[in-house]
Design an enzyme around this catalytic site. Structure first.
Site, PDB file in Angstrom:
ATOM      1  N   ASN A   1       0.802  -1.233   0.000  1.00  0.00           N
ATOM      2  CA  ASN A   1       0.000   0.000   0.000  1.00  0.00           C
ATOM      3  C   ASN A   1       0.833   1.279   0.000  1.00  0.00           C
ATOM      4  O   ASN A   1       0.375   2.308  -0.488  1.00  0.00           O
ATOM      5  CB  ASN A   1      -1.038  -0.008   1.137  1.00  0.00           C
TER       6      ASN A   1
ATOM      7  N   LYS B   1      12.368  -7.532   1.274  1.00  0.00           N
ATOM      8  CA  LYS B   1      11.421  -8.317   0.479  1.00  0.00           C
ATOM      9  C   LYS B   1      10.154  -7.487   0.282  1.00  0.00           C
ATOM     10  O   LYS B   1       9.306  -7.394   1.163  1.00  0.00           O
ATOM     11  CB  LYS B   1      11.078  -9.648   1.170  1.00  0.00           C
TER      12      LYS B   1
ATOM     13  N   ALA C   1       6.455  -6.314  -1.397  1.00  0.00           N
ATOM     14  CA  ALA C   1       5.240  -7.066  -1.732  1.00  0.00           C
ATOM     15  C   ALA C   1       5.246  -7.447  -3.214  1.00  0.00           C
ATOM     16  O   ALA C   1       5.719  -6.682  -4.062  1.00  0.00           O
ATOM     17  CB  ALA C   1       4.011  -6.217  -1.420  1.00  0.00           C
TER      18      ALA C   1
ATOM     19  N   GLY D   1       2.821  -5.071   7.631  1.00  0.00           N
ATOM     20  CA  GLY D   1       1.807  -5.800   6.876  1.00  0.00           C
ATOM     21  C   GLY D   1       0.666  -6.176   7.798  1.00  0.00           C
ATOM     22  O   GLY D   1       0.441  -5.519   8.822  1.00  0.00           O
TER      23      GLY D   1
ATOM     24  N   GLU E   1       4.917  -3.589  12.383  1.00  0.00           N
ATOM     25  CA  GLU E   1       3.930  -2.539  12.094  1.00  0.00           C
ATOM     26  C   GLU E   1       2.760  -3.243  11.427  1.00  0.00           C
ATOM     27  O   GLU E   1       2.845  -3.610  10.254  1.00  0.00           O
ATOM     28  CB  GLU E   1       4.532  -1.491  11.154  1.00  0.00           C
TER      29      GLU E   1
ATOM     30  N   ARG F   1      -6.979   9.361   2.123  1.00  0.00           N
ATOM     31  CA  ARG F   1      -5.584   9.333   1.682  1.00  0.00           C
ATOM     32  C   ARG F   1      -5.304   7.925   1.191  1.00  0.00           C
ATOM     33  O   ARG F   1      -5.667   6.947   1.861  1.00  0.00           O
ATOM     34  CB  ARG F   1      -4.646   9.683   2.852  1.00  0.00           C
TER      35      ARG F   1
ATOM     36  N   CYS G   1      -2.928   1.806   6.638  1.00  0.00           N
ATOM     37  CA  CYS G   1      -3.101   1.244   7.985  1.00  0.00           C
ATOM     38  C   CYS G   1      -3.598   2.323   8.929  1.00  0.00           C
ATOM     39  O   CYS G   1      -4.233   2.041   9.926  1.00  0.00           O
ATOM     40  CB  CYS G   1      -1.794   0.675   8.485  1.00  0.00           C
TER      41      CYS G   1
ATOM     42  N   GLU H   1     -10.310  -4.386   9.195  1.00  0.00           N
ATOM     43  CA  GLU H   1      -9.755  -3.297   8.393  1.00  0.00           C
ATOM     44  C   GLU H   1     -10.499  -3.260   7.070  1.00  0.00           C
ATOM     45  O   GLU H   1     -10.588  -4.271   6.386  1.00  0.00           O
ATOM     46  CB  GLU H   1      -8.285  -3.613   8.070  1.00  0.00           C
TER      47      GLU H   1
HETATM   48  P1  NAD Z   1       0.423  -8.822   4.035  1.00  0.00           P
HETATM   49  O1  NAD Z   1       0.618  -9.139   5.479  1.00  0.00           O
HETATM   50  O2  NAD Z   1      -0.391  -9.732   3.222  1.00  0.00           O
HETATM   51  O3  NAD Z   1       1.834  -8.725   3.295  1.00  0.00           O
HETATM   52  C1  NAD Z   1       2.865  -7.894   3.779  1.00  0.00           C
HETATM   53  C2  NAD Z   1       4.190  -8.447   3.289  1.00  0.00           C
HETATM   54  O4  NAD Z   1       4.396  -9.729   3.871  1.00  0.00           O
HETATM   55  C3  NAD Z   1       4.271  -8.652   1.779  1.00  0.00           C
HETATM   56  O5  NAD Z   1       5.601  -8.381   1.365  1.00  0.00           O
HETATM   57  C4  NAD Z   1       3.971 -10.127   1.622  1.00  0.00           C
HETATM   58  O6  NAD Z   1       4.520 -10.673   0.455  1.00  0.00           O
HETATM   59  C5  NAD Z   1       4.658 -10.684   2.844  1.00  0.00           C
HETATM   60  N1  NAD Z   1       4.153 -11.968   3.310  1.00  0.00           N
HETATM   61  C6  NAD Z   1       2.929 -12.515   3.116  1.00  0.00           C
HETATM   62  N2  NAD Z   1       2.867 -13.727   3.707  1.00  0.00           N
HETATM   63  C7  NAD Z   1       4.074 -13.935   4.295  1.00  0.00           C
HETATM   64  C8  NAD Z   1       4.633 -15.005   5.058  1.00  0.00           C
HETATM   65  N3  NAD Z   1       3.933 -16.089   5.364  1.00  0.00           N
HETATM   66  N4  NAD Z   1       5.885 -14.874   5.490  1.00  0.00           N
HETATM   67  C9  NAD Z   1       6.608 -13.772   5.224  1.00  0.00           C
HETATM   68  N5  NAD Z   1       6.152 -12.727   4.505  1.00  0.00           N
HETATM   69  C10 NAD Z   1       4.889 -12.816   4.050  1.00  0.00           C
HETATM   70  O7  NAD Z   1      -0.122  -7.325   3.990  1.00  0.00           O
HETATM   71  P2  NAD Z   1      -0.497  -6.476   2.710  1.00  0.00           P
HETATM   72  O8  NAD Z   1      -1.817  -6.965   2.223  1.00  0.00           O
HETATM   73  O9  NAD Z   1       0.633  -6.400   1.753  1.00  0.00           O
HETATM   74  O10 NAD Z   1      -0.638  -5.022   3.345  1.00  0.00           O
HETATM   75  C11 NAD Z   1      -1.763  -4.593   3.989  1.00  0.00           C
HETATM   76  C12 NAD Z   1      -1.590  -4.711   5.487  1.00  0.00           C
HETATM   77  O11 NAD Z   1      -0.450  -3.958   5.895  1.00  0.00           O
HETATM   78  C13 NAD Z   1      -2.738  -4.109   6.249  1.00  0.00           C
HETATM   79  O12 NAD Z   1      -3.105  -4.943   7.310  1.00  0.00           O
HETATM   80  C14 NAD Z   1      -2.168  -2.800   6.771  1.00  0.00           C
HETATM   81  O13 NAD Z   1      -2.802  -2.304   7.925  1.00  0.00           O
HETATM   82  C15 NAD Z   1      -0.771  -3.162   7.026  1.00  0.00           C
HETATM   83  N6  NAD Z   1       0.069  -1.958   7.077  1.00  0.00           N
HETATM   84  C16 NAD Z   1       0.529  -1.558   8.299  1.00  0.00           C
HETATM   85  C17 NAD Z   1       1.292  -0.415   8.393  1.00  0.00           C
HETATM   86  C18 NAD Z   1       1.815   0.041   9.718  1.00  0.00           C
HETATM   87  O14 NAD Z   1       2.729   0.841   9.728  1.00  0.00           O
HETATM   88  N7  NAD Z   1       1.270  -0.421  10.846  1.00  0.00           N
HETATM   89  C19 NAD Z   1       1.613   0.297   7.234  1.00  0.00           C
HETATM   90  C20 NAD Z   1       1.130  -0.129   6.014  1.00  0.00           C
HETATM   91  C21 NAD Z   1       0.360  -1.288   5.953  1.00  0.00           C
END
Ligand code: NAD
Length: 495
Positions: free
Chosen positions: A169, A192, A194, A246, A268, A296, A302, A399
């Site tokens: 995102n 790594k 996304a 994530g 995070e 935004r 997040c 979310e």
């Molecule tokens: P996601 O958890 O699906 O993926 C995040 C990252 O983890 C990606 O690079 C993905 O390829 C990797 N990943 C997925 N499965 C994995 C595994 N089993 N082992 C290791 N890595 C793995 O999240 P997303 O859909 O890419 O992003 C959205 C999420 O991110 C939302 O929940 C959002 O709130 C959160 N987010 C949090 C913040 C913060 O600062 N708190 C900022 C931005 C996004």
């Protein structure tokens, strides 16, 4: 449109933007193909067009990146902080020089409207500038031991090889928010990104190389096989740190894995931000704030306001004006002129928004504006406002990650606080009130790592960003961000 019918062609602008972006893995100072030759197809969420095919890292590649980072570690840790600082400063300047191309690239692979992408690039570059300034401020402590027999000396040292995992995102800012402090602290990293948005990370890597980052200090490994690749790296005893941004679900899995070798974790994770409006709030400011906190990044943040709690006296007028502002937004392909809302990142993202709205409406929520896809040529969903959303609706628990605002009315301050805290998340909360004493009292009472008090944007590279409860562990940005990549070493000394 379904994933099966994605068009395998690219527009001239997309071709030109993507042409200069590397598509390999970057390991030990070289761009390489993945060990098994597989690739990730990166597509444009506004059209489904194929943008580029990027190397899809394997477990073997992950371990090669760990070896490269480990080998480069001692020389980088010994590089004078001023030199590390100047490299980061140069990276900041290069990001600013290339900001328009980077913004367009983000819009192409993520879908967000171009003004949002421009904002992200400016924010992302700031992390390199801020941490170039922090690199020379990794101070220690010295004190006389309370017993008087000796001194307590504390020095701060780089924690070591760090794995950085980032979401789609904010493909630029989440990478620089981790690379900046890690490099400032003297750590070497494996990023790594996304799989949906690896091109931005690869373009930033090319700028880091140009800025003078030595071979092996930053390694970049897009991979669709995130689970096994990150797991293998976490079980390599040369790795000392994982910094993850994530979903809470993946964060929890990584925390369990990191436990095996007791790897340091910064997490995070997800958010479910309350946006609390009291009767005495400045209505214009509250509506403008609601628009920013909700829209935004098209709601894909997040920090996005996820639940609106509005005091009864102001609720009808707030709802009316907020809905009018949402309905006035222009939705379309992110690169288009005047576009304010782009498509969601992919089909599951769009489907989730539809399901959450259907559940709320079926339970009795009132649809004030929006409520439809609006366009069928990409993963679009109209800006939507729901009023009188009943307790128990999924949209108040999960979310949303989309342009939808559920409104709940409350009567007393205590009730507003209780409703806002009724979630397992605790990343950010927004409060609008003209009574500063109330604002600070409610800020203290809210279970949240960050508060926006009469302010809808909290992200700032100079401030500690992070959550409580299931929104995470640790802080990024500020001086705290540097300390996440350092260990304190205590030396008991007699002189
Ligand atoms: P996601 O958890 O699906 O993926 C995040 C990252 O983890 C990606 O690079 C993905 O390829 C990797 N990943 C997925 N499965 C994995 C595994 N089993 N082992 C290791 N890595 C793995 O999240 P997303 O859909 O890419 O992003 C959205 C999420 O991110 C939302 O929940 C959002 O709130 C959160 N987010 C949090 C913040 C913060 O600062 N708190 C900022 C931005 C996004």
């Amino acid at each position: 449109m379904t994933q099966d019918t994605l068009h395998p062609h690219r527009s001239a602008e997309a071709l030109a933007l993507v042409a200069g972006v590397p598509t390999g893995l970057y390991i030990g100072g070289a761009w390489v193909a993945s060990a098994d030759g597989r690739v990730i197809d990166v597509t444009d969420p506004a059209t489904g067009d194929l943008l580029a095919s990027v190397a899809d890292g394997t477990v073997e590649d992950g371990l090669a990146a760990v070896a490269a980072a480990y080998d480069a570690g001692p020389a980088w840790a010994a590089t004078p902080p001023r030199k590390r600082s100047e490299i980061l400063r140069r990276a900041f300047e290069l990001m600013i020089e290339h900001s328009e191309d980077l913004a367009r690239l983000i819009t192409l692979e993520n879908g967000k409207a171009l003004p949002d992408a421009r904002g992200e690039v400016a924010y992302a570059a700031e992390f390199f500038r801020w941490f170039s300034e922090e690199a020379v401020r990794a101070t220690g402590d010295v004190q006389t031991a309370p017993g008087g027999a000796n001194h307590i000396l504390v020095i701060r040292q780089p924690i070591g090889v760090s794995i950085l995992v980032t979401p789609w995102n904010f493909p630029a800012a989440m990478a620089t928010r981790k690379i900046g402090p890690a490099l400032a602290a003297g750590c070497t990293v494996i990023l790594k990104p996304a799989s949906e948005t690896p091109l931005t990370a690869l373009a930033i890597t090319a700028l880091l190389i140009e800025a003078g980052v030595p071979a092996g200090v930053v390694n970049v490994l897009p991979s669709r096989r995130s689970g096994p690749v990150v797991s293998a790296m976490l079980h390599d005893d040369r790795v000392r740190k994982i910094s993850f941004t994530g979903s809470t679900e993946v964060g929890q899995r990584l925390l369990r894995e990191a436990a095996d070798l007791v790897i340091s974790c910064s997490m995070e994770l997800g958010g479910n931000a309350p946006f609390v409006v009291f009767d005495d709030a400045d209505l214009d400011a509250a509506v403008a704030g609601a628009m920013l906190a909700k829209m935004r990044n098209g709601g894909e943040a997040c920090t996005a306001a996820n639940r609106f709690f509005v005091q009864r006296g102001i609720a009808p007028e707030f709802t009316k004006r907020f809905a009018a502002a949402m309905a006035a937004l222009t939705m379309g392909p992110g690169l288009g002129d005047g576009i304010q809302v782009g498509p969601l990142v992919n089909e599951p993202g769009r489907d989730k928004v539809e399901e959450l709205i259907a559940d709320a409406v079926q339970r009795g929520a009132e649809l004030v504006t929006g409520g439809a896809r609006g366009r069928e040529d990409g993963w679009y969903y109209q800006p939507t406002v729901l009023a009188n959303v009943p307790a128990g609706s999924s949209i108040l628990r999960e979310e949303i990650f989309g342009p939808v605002a559920p409104i709940v009315t409350f009567d007393t301050e205590d009730e507003g606080v209780r409703l806002a805290n009724d979630t397992e998340y605790g990343l950010v909360a927004y409060i609008y009130t003209a009574d500063l004493a109330r604002g600070l009292r409610v800020s203290e009472a809210l279970e949240s790592g960050m508060i926006g008090l009469n302010r809808a944007l909290v992200s700032d590279p100079a401030a500690p960003f992070g959550g409580v409860k299931q929104s995470g562990l640790g802080r990024e940005g500020g001086h705290d961000g540097l300390l996440e990549f350092m260990e304190s070493k205590y030396i008991a000394v007699q002189w």
